[in-house]
Design a protein around this motif. Structure first.
Motif, PDB file in Angstrom:
ATOM      1  N   MET A 168      -0.285   1.457  13.602  1.00  0.00           N
ATOM      2  CA  MET A 168       0.006   1.068  12.093  1.00  0.00           C
ATOM      3  C   MET A 168       1.656   0.919  11.658  1.00  0.00           C
ATOM      4  SD  MET A 168      -1.144  -1.530  10.425  1.00  0.00           S
ATOM      5  CE  MET A 168      -2.375  -1.383   9.817  1.00  0.00           C
ATOM      6  N   LEU A 169       1.804   1.281  12.186  1.00  0.00           N
ATOM      7  CA  LEU A 169       3.598   2.081  11.607  1.00  0.00           C
ATOM      8  C   LEU A 169       3.840   1.434  13.074  1.00  0.00           C
ATOM      9  CD1 LEU A 169       3.790   5.570  10.730  1.00  0.00           C
ATOM     10  CD2 LEU A 169       3.817   3.161   9.225  1.00  0.00           C
ATOM     11  N   LYS A 170       3.828   1.358  14.656  1.00  0.00           N
ATOM     12  CA  LYS A 170       4.712   1.019  14.696  1.00  0.00           C
ATOM     13  C   LYS A 170       4.325  -1.083  15.832  1.00  0.00           C
ATOM     14  CE  LYS A 170       6.230   1.647  20.263  1.00  0.00           C
ATOM     15  NZ  LYS A 170       5.085   2.581  21.437  1.00  0.00           N
ATOM     16  N   LYS A 171       2.573  -0.821  15.872  1.00  0.00           N
ATOM     17  CA  LYS A 171       3.088  -2.301  16.173  1.00  0.00           C
ATOM     18  C   LYS A 171       2.761  -3.140  14.233  1.00  0.00           C
ATOM     19  CE  LYS A 171       2.444  -1.622  19.924  1.00  0.00           C
ATOM     20  NZ  LYS A 171       3.332  -2.187  21.362  1.00  0.00           N
ATOM     21  N   GLY A 172       2.547  -2.085  13.860  1.00  0.00           N
ATOM     22  CA  GLY A 172       2.491  -3.144  11.793  1.00  0.00           C
ATOM     23  C   GLY A 172       0.878  -4.580  12.373  1.00  0.00           C
ATOM     24  N   LYS A 173       0.228  -4.107  13.257  1.00  0.00           N
ATOM     25  CA  LYS A 173      -1.858  -4.518  12.751  1.00  0.00           C
ATOM     26  C   LYS A 173      -2.060  -2.800  13.086  1.00  0.00           C
ATOM     27  CE  LYS A 173      -1.050  -6.242  18.156  1.00  0.00           C
ATOM     28  NZ  LYS A 173      -0.928  -7.017  18.532  1.00  0.00           N
ATOM     29  N   PRO A 174      -3.526  -2.897  12.854  1.00  0.00           N
ATOM     30  CA  PRO A 174      -4.780  -1.667  13.203  1.00  0.00           C
ATOM     31  C   PRO A 174      -5.023  -1.844  14.344  1.00  0.00           C
ATOM     32  CG  PRO A 174      -6.074  -4.001  12.046  1.00  0.00           C
ATOM     33  CD  PRO A 174      -4.886  -4.284  12.133  1.00  0.00           C
ATOM     34  N   LEU A 175      -5.726  -0.810  14.528  1.00  0.00           N
ATOM     35  CA  LEU A 175      -5.748  -0.257  16.553  1.00  0.00           C
ATOM     36  C   LEU A 175      -7.247  -0.054  15.947  1.00  0.00           C
ATOM     37  CD1 LEU A 175      -5.674   0.948  19.559  1.00  0.00           C
ATOM     38  CD2 LEU A 175      -5.593   2.818  17.982  1.00  0.00           C
ATOM     39  N   LEU A 221      -8.927  -3.374   0.181  1.00  0.00           N
ATOM     40  CA  LEU A 221      -8.747  -2.118  -0.069  1.00  0.00           C
ATOM     41  C   LEU A 221      -8.744  -2.171   1.929  1.00  0.00           C
ATOM     42  CD1 LEU A 221     -11.517  -1.040  -2.776  1.00  0.00           C
ATOM     43  CD2 LEU A 221      -8.614  -0.443  -2.201  1.00  0.00           C
ATOM     44  N   VAL A 222      -7.833  -1.845   2.518  1.00  0.00           N
ATOM     45  CA  VAL A 222      -7.398  -2.297   4.128  1.00  0.00           C
ATOM     46  C   VAL A 222      -7.625  -0.207   4.742  1.00  0.00           C
ATOM     47  CG1 VAL A 222      -6.597  -4.138   3.472  1.00  0.00           C
ATOM     48  CG2 VAL A 222      -5.506  -2.714   3.567  1.00  0.00           C
ATOM     49  N   GLU A 223      -7.387   0.411   4.279  1.00  0.00           N
ATOM     50  CA  GLU A 223      -7.209   1.298   4.388  1.00  0.00           C
ATOM     51  C   GLU A 223      -8.379   2.049   6.150  1.00  0.00           C
ATOM     52  OE1 GLU A 223      -5.941   1.384   0.527  1.00  0.00           O
ATOM     53  OE2 GLU A 223      -7.829   0.949   1.240  1.00  0.00           O
ATOM     54  N   ILE A 224      -9.435   1.561   5.931  1.00  0.00           N
ATOM     55  CA  ILE A 224     -10.168   1.790   6.729  1.00  0.00           C
ATOM     56  C   ILE A 224      -9.695   1.526   8.143  1.00  0.00           C
ATOM     57  CG2 ILE A 224     -11.374  -0.209   7.080  1.00  0.00           C
ATOM     58  CD1 ILE A 224     -13.925   1.646   7.969  1.00  0.00           C
ATOM     59  N   GLY A 225      -8.622   0.000   8.117  1.00  0.00           N
ATOM     60  CA  GLY A 225      -7.725  -0.146   9.328  1.00  0.00           C
ATOM     61  C   GLY A 225      -6.244   1.060   9.701  1.00  0.00           C
ATOM     62  N   GLY A 232      -7.623  14.820   9.215  1.00  0.00           N
ATOM     63  CA  GLY A 232      -7.579  15.880  10.450  1.00  0.00           C
ATOM     64  C   GLY A 232      -8.272  15.251  11.537  1.00  0.00           C
ATOM     65  N   LYS A 233      -8.710  13.970  11.590  1.00  0.00           N
ATOM     66  CA  LYS A 233      -9.001  13.192  13.165  1.00  0.00           C
ATOM     67  C   LYS A 233      -7.655  12.688  13.922  1.00  0.00           C
ATOM     68  CE  LYS A 233     -13.003  14.137  11.271  1.00  0.00           C
ATOM     69  NZ  LYS A 233     -14.235  15.619  12.300  1.00  0.00           N
ATOM     70  N   GLN A 234      -7.707  12.600  15.444  1.00  0.00           N
ATOM     71  CA  GLN A 234      -6.989  12.617  15.872  1.00  0.00           C
ATOM     72  C   GLN A 234      -6.962  11.290  15.991  1.00  0.00           C
ATOM     73  OE1 GLN A 234      -4.338  14.115  17.735  1.00  0.00           O
ATOM     74  NE2 GLN A 234      -3.959  11.928  18.746  1.00  0.00           N
ATOM     75  N   LYS A 235      -7.997  10.432  16.023  1.00  0.00           N
ATOM     76  CA  LYS A 235      -8.440   9.227  15.821  1.00  0.00           C
ATOM     77  C   LYS A 235      -7.982   8.005  15.017  1.00  0.00           C
ATOM     78  CE  LYS A 235     -12.485   8.406  18.758  1.00  0.00           C
ATOM     79  NZ  LYS A 235     -11.766   8.246  20.502  1.00  0.00           N
ATOM     80  N   THR A 236      -8.224   8.585  13.277  1.00  0.00           N
ATOM     81  CA  THR A 236      -6.757   8.300  12.105  1.00  0.00           C
ATOM     82  C   THR A 236      -5.059   8.327  12.311  1.00  0.00           C
ATOM     83  OG1 THR A 236      -8.950   8.481  11.050  1.00  0.00           O
ATOM     84  CG2 THR A 236      -6.167   9.176  10.089  1.00  0.00           C
ATOM     85  N   LEU A 237      -4.855   9.724  13.235  1.00  0.00           N
ATOM     86  CA  LEU A 237      -3.103   9.942  13.441  1.00  0.00           C
ATOM     87  C   LEU A 237      -3.079   8.532  13.971  1.00  0.00           C
ATOM     88  CD1 LEU A 237      -0.827  11.812  13.273  1.00  0.00           C
ATOM     89  CD2 LEU A 237      -1.373  12.508  14.570  1.00  0.00           C
ATOM     90  N   GLU A 238      -3.664   8.129  15.176  1.00  0.00           N
ATOM     91  CA  GLU A 238      -3.567   7.583  16.440  1.00  0.00           C
ATOM     92  C   GLU A 238      -3.398   5.509  15.409  1.00  0.00           C
ATOM     93  OE1 GLU A 238      -6.060   7.744  19.358  1.00  0.00           O
ATOM     94  OE2 GLU A 238      -5.448   9.416  20.201  1.00  0.00           O
ATOM     95  N   ARG A 239      -3.804   5.905  14.948  1.00  0.00           N
ATOM     96  CA  ARG A 239      -4.371   4.119  13.850  1.00  0.00           C
ATOM     97  C   ARG A 239      -3.212   4.467  13.256  1.00  0.00           C
ATOM     98  NH1 ARG A 239     -10.871   1.806  12.321  1.00  0.00           N
ATOM     99  NH2 ARG A 239     -11.201   2.484  14.333  1.00  0.00           N
ATOM    100  N   GLY A 289       0.995  -1.304   0.666  1.00  0.00           N
ATOM    101  CA  GLY A 289      -0.024   0.094   0.120  1.00  0.00           C
ATOM    102  C   GLY A 289       0.879   1.239   0.109  1.00  0.00           C
ATOM    103  N   ALA A 290       0.550   2.489   0.233  1.00  0.00           N
ATOM    104  CA  ALA A 290       0.699   3.471   0.298  1.00  0.00           C
ATOM    105  C   ALA A 290       2.196   3.568   1.458  1.00  0.00           C
ATOM    106  CB  ALA A 290      -0.297   4.548   0.392  1.00  0.00           C
ATOM    107  N   ASN A 291       3.004   4.731   1.453  1.00  0.00           N
ATOM    108  CA  ASN A 291       3.978   4.523   2.366  1.00  0.00           C
ATOM    109  C   ASN A 291       3.577   5.860   4.102  1.00  0.00           C
ATOM    110  OD1 ASN A 291       5.981   5.532   4.327  1.00  0.00           O
ATOM    111  ND2 ASN A 291       8.122   5.605   2.227  1.00  0.00           N
ATOM    112  N   LEU A 292       3.092   5.184   4.806  1.00  0.00           N
ATOM    113  CA  LEU A 292       2.038   5.636   5.590  1.00  0.00           C
ATOM    114  C   LEU A 292       2.961   6.766   5.987  1.00  0.00           C
ATOM    115  CD1 LEU A 292       0.120   2.735   7.325  1.00  0.00           C
ATOM    116  CD2 LEU A 292      -0.732   5.261   6.011  1.00  0.00           C
ATOM    117  N   ALA A 293       4.432   6.514   6.585  1.00  0.00           N
ATOM    118  CA  ALA A 293       5.279   7.205   7.413  1.00  0.00           C
ATOM    119  C   ALA A 293       5.853   8.440   6.708  1.00  0.00           C
ATOM    120  CB  ALA A 293       6.698   5.880   6.946  1.00  0.00           C
ATOM    121  N   GLN A 294       5.294   8.755   5.118  1.00  0.00           N
ATOM    122  CA  GLN A 294       5.202   9.454   4.716  1.00  0.00           C
ATOM    123  C   GLN A 294       3.849  10.641   4.777  1.00  0.00           C
ATOM    124  OE1 GLN A 294       5.619   9.888   0.700  1.00  0.00           O
ATOM    125  NE2 GLN A 294       7.688   8.773   0.059  1.00  0.00           N
ATOM    126  N   PHE A 295       2.763  10.211   5.240  1.00  0.00           N
ATOM    127  CA  PHE A 295       1.842  10.659   5.318  1.00  0.00           C
ATOM    128  C   PHE A 295       1.629  11.924   7.375  1.00  0.00           C
ATOM    129  CE2 PHE A 295       0.152   9.024   2.042  1.00  0.00           C
ATOM    130  CZ  PHE A 295      -0.941   9.776   1.512  1.00  0.00           C
TER     131      PHE A 295
END
Length: 795
Positions: free
Chosen positions: A786-793, A609-613, A775-782, A538-544
């Motif tokens: 994912m970047l830290k644990k490798g699984k969805p929150l 299409l797993v972006e909701i995770g 712009g949502k804090q909960k999205t940033l947390e997710r 998927g997209a490079n989340l670290a860049q976001f």
């Protein structure tokens, strides 16, 4: 011309049943036979059945088939494929063999039982010219063949599948002294192309190739662990990816295989390999036998070298302390040397860097590799004729990234010899005389023939494309840090990603446009494929993350716009574009495939299409494509659009991922006309042929207009169900919010049903919704989770 149109599998245990399942995956009708029971069970008695009732007589084989339907991981690509299998028994149904072109024996590993089955049941019923094979993992094929007439011996060989047959790439072919070479060649070609296996050729020796070396390496690890007073966790920290081997390393692999199976193979090796210079290594310490006696068998008994126990905060992990015979809490050990190589993608440099260190992990790695690689060298010509078969066996059967001889090249043969001799280890004279085992010259790959003391060209299999070989042949025509364009000849180019996990970044998006321009100006079409561990995660989340944290929403908008433009360039390219996905195809990787004209996916393609995770929605055209496909299907079927939209919404809202390429049609990701490639190494070739076929009469598409929006009423219906799910505790409030956002986009926004919209309008909805979610804090947390644990929150 010889063909295989129907197969009989004799033996409906786990291995026989799963072989039958994989044959069914390939579309081959199978008859699965096993013994007829000698007495009724309790259920049969209560049902008033007799011993002569077909349900009773076929009970064992039928149970094998039923077991397949519940097994995990799933042995079938699709549950419906179970319909390719008929069941029966050895007493009433052996005449079915007269309709079969291949008969596979998979009964218990007992020579006397196998011989009796062959003489009494198989030989009298075998179709003239049919191929007979055994799935034995180590019994002598020549001894088995002795009980059969000459005309059957010519068509007899070992076809040793690795477990589980659907997922393991390796198949070992071992002929008997009488096997017709034409039969060997035919079976190898059939198994490679139709069943998707990597074939290696072994000799009639105990445990053949992969198990001989793989079990030796595991046994060596156990002895060295005791000598160095290390724990099983410490050993696994060393013998996994740090040494170019799978994450399951030594002891998790043993748990997967079964500790009883490991002990059996080791004992069998020790008993039979009386002339093996390392015979005593196969004699495992007493604690392994004690574990088996206590029922600590690994995954099958849910406790082996590791076990998990449900605790207050989830699963607590434990490992087996072989000193005390008790389980102790996981320590998750770390070493400086293994930590240092975690960021190194290239297995060659990973091994070299690890062995350059001097801590305990590096010392252990060196001893195990040293002894394993010398052992592998000494097995030629005993177990195989050349190094290629041994290297492939270990890569395909034990999931090593490099085979033993590739490892020797990585370390450097001269350096290896010097270091081993410095340890006082006897190094084979032949090994000292070799500079390296593989070399690339004049556009061809060569391997060192140990017996002939010369280099031979590595055999090429027709229809198999190797991007690394093409790149060595200067076929790269464009490249940057994230992707390359490779000339496949015949006017077809290949766009290859090469970022970590092939995550899509700016370089890849840029190279998409470059590849399309090159294909339109100089060729007839484009293949999108690579040979990484994943097609794209998927997209490079670290860049976001940084942009979201700093609220740089204009930058995010430009990035999404760039992604969408790249996807639309693929969809409306002037020449055909065919994607050849494999393994993980998630998020943006899935969107790339959705915008291609066609796909030739490998059978083991896990797309979604797993972006909701991560608190987002597909905004590279994925939501738009799911909306368009629902609209088109409703229009074509003159049907109400709601069920089509709802099905595609569920793909996104539930982050569904296909369990195989066969499921892609059901999920609406591809059309039924797209063929599936069983052999992963044939995938790019098949995609190229698809491009050539399409190019002759290709008509580029145009952005879609005049589309009828499903409208706000359909969105309201979806949101109502989301509300029910949230109140029922099935999803969180934020999941409900995310689902509502997706519903608004996929139904065309705040419009009445039937309002006319365009494809570009849907892209704008996607982009706006994506930026809003950023712009949502909960999205940033997710995303951070994912970047830290490798699984969805699920917050």
């Amino acid at each position: 011309m010889r063909q295989i149109n129907k197969v009989a599998v004799l033996g409906a245990g786990v291995m026989g049943a799963t072989i039958a399942a994989h044959l069914a995956n390939a579309g081959i009708p199978v008859v699965l036979l096993d013994m007829a029971p000698k007495e009724l069970n309790a259920a049969e008695k209560s049902a008033g059945l007799t011993i002569d009732d077909p349900k009773v007589r076929n009970r064992i084989a039928a149970a094998g088939l039923e077991g397949l339907k519940k097994m995990k991981p799933a042995p079938f690509f699709l549950p419906d494929y179970a319909g390719y299998i008929e069941t029966g028994n050895f007493e009433d149904n052996m005449e079915e063999l007269r309709q079969c072109d291949w008969v596979v024996e998979v009964v218990t590993e007992n020579m006397a039982i196998k011989k009796q089955l062959f003489t009494d049941k198989v030989a009298p019923n075998l179709k003239e010219g049919a191929i007979l094979s055994t799935n034995t993992s180590g019994l002598s094929i020549n001894e088995m063949a002795e009980c059969l007439p000459e005309n059957i011996r010519r068509n007899m060989l070992v076809t040793h599948f690795f477990n589980p047959p659907r997922y393991m790439q390796l198949l070992e072919i071992v002929p008997c002294a009488h096997t017709d070479p034409a039969v060997i060649a035919f079976m190898a070609s059939f198994i490679e192309k139709r069943l998707g296996k990597g074939v290696v050729y072994g000799k009639d020796t105990p445990n053949f190739i992969a198990n001989r070396i793989g079990v030796y390496s595991i046994c060596s690890c156990i002895h060295t662990m005791l000598a160095m007073e290390m724990t099983v966790e410490e050993v696994d920290a060393v013998t996994g990816p740090a040494t170019a081997r799978p994450k399951s390393a030594t002891f998790r692999t043993s748990d997967l295989v079964g500790i009883d199976t490991l002990l059996h193979v080791a004992n069998n090796s020790h008993e039979l390999l009386v002339r093996d210079e390392e015979r005593e290594i196969f004699k495992l310490p007493g604690f392994v036998g004690d574990m088996v006696a206590k029922g600590l068998l690994g995954n099958k008994s849910k406790q082996g070298f590791y076990k998990k126990v449900k605790g207050e905060s989830g699963q607590d992990s434990f490992y087996y302390d072989y000193v005390t015979g008790e389980y102790v809490p996981s320590q998750r050990p770390r070493f400086p040397s293994t930590d240092a190589v975690k960021t190194i993608d290239d297995p060659v440099w990973r091994i070299k860097s690890l062995l350059d260190s001097s801590d305990k992990a590096a010392q252990f790695a060196w001893i195990n590799l040293r002894d394993t690689l010398i052992y592998a060298f000494n097995r030629i010509p005993e177990i195989a004729g050349d190094i290629v078969n041994i290297d492939n066996a270990m890569k395909w059967g034990f999931n090593w990234e490099l085979g033993p001889f590739e490892m020797l090249d990585a370390i450097g043969v001269a350096s290896f010899v010097a270091k081993a001799e410095n340890d006082g280890v006897t190094v084979p004279a032949g090994l000292k005389a070799i500079e390296r085992f593989y070399r690339f010259e004049e556009g061809k790959e060569f391997y060192y023939d140990i017996q002939g003391a010369s280099y031979c060209e590595t055999p090429a299999i027709p229809g198999f494309v190797s991007l690394p070989i093409l790149k060595k042949n200067n076929k790269i025509v464009e490249t940057n840090g994230g992707a390359s364009v490779i000339d496949l000849d015949d006017g077809v180019f290949c766009l290859e990603f090469h970022t970590k996990m092939n995550a899509i970044d700016h370089d890849i998006l840029q190279m998409i446009h470059t590849a399309i321009r090159r294909s339109e100006e100089e060729g007839i079409g484009l293949v999108i494929a690579n040979e990484g561990a994943a097609f794209s995660a998927g997209a490079n989340l670290a860049q976001f993350v940084a942009a979201i944290s700093e609220k740089k929403f204009d930058d995010i908008s430009r990035t999404v716009d760039s992604f969408q433009k790249a996807m639309m360039a693929i969809k409306y390219c002037g020449v055909p574009v065919v994607a050849a996905p494999h393994a993980l195809v998630l998020g943006g990787g899935c969107e790339i495939c959705l915008h291609a004209d066609a796909m030739t996916p490998h059978a083991e393609t896990y797309m979604g299409l797993v972006e909701i995770g991560v608190g987002l929605l597909p905004a590279g055209g994925g939501t738009k494509e799911m909306a368009l496909r629902a609209m088109i299907l409703a229009e074509e079927n003159s049907a109400e659009i709601t069920p089509f939209i709802f099905k595609n919404f569920m793909n996104i809202g539930m982050a569904k991922v296909s369990s195989s390429a066969s499921e892609l049609v059901q999920m609406g990701f591809t059309k039924s006309g797209n063929a599936i490639t069983m052999n992963i190494r044939k995938r790019i070739h098949d995609a190229k042929l698809k491009v050539i076929a399409m190019a002759a009469n290709y008509r580029p598409g145009r952005p879609m207009t005049g589309l009828k929006a499903p409208g706000r009423s359909v969105a309201a219906s979806i949101k109502s169900q989301l509300w029910n799910m949230q109140k029922g505790g099935f999803i969180s409030e934020y999941d409900q919010f995310l689902g509502g956002t997706i519903a608004d986009v996929i139904t065309g926004g705040d419009l009445p049903g039937g309002a006319l919209i365009t494809e570009e309008y849907l892209l704008e909805l996607e982009r706006e919704a994506f930026i809003n979610l950023c712009g949502k804090q909960k999205t940033l947390e997710r995303i951070q989770h994912m970047l830290k644990k490798g699984k969805p929150l699920r917050n």
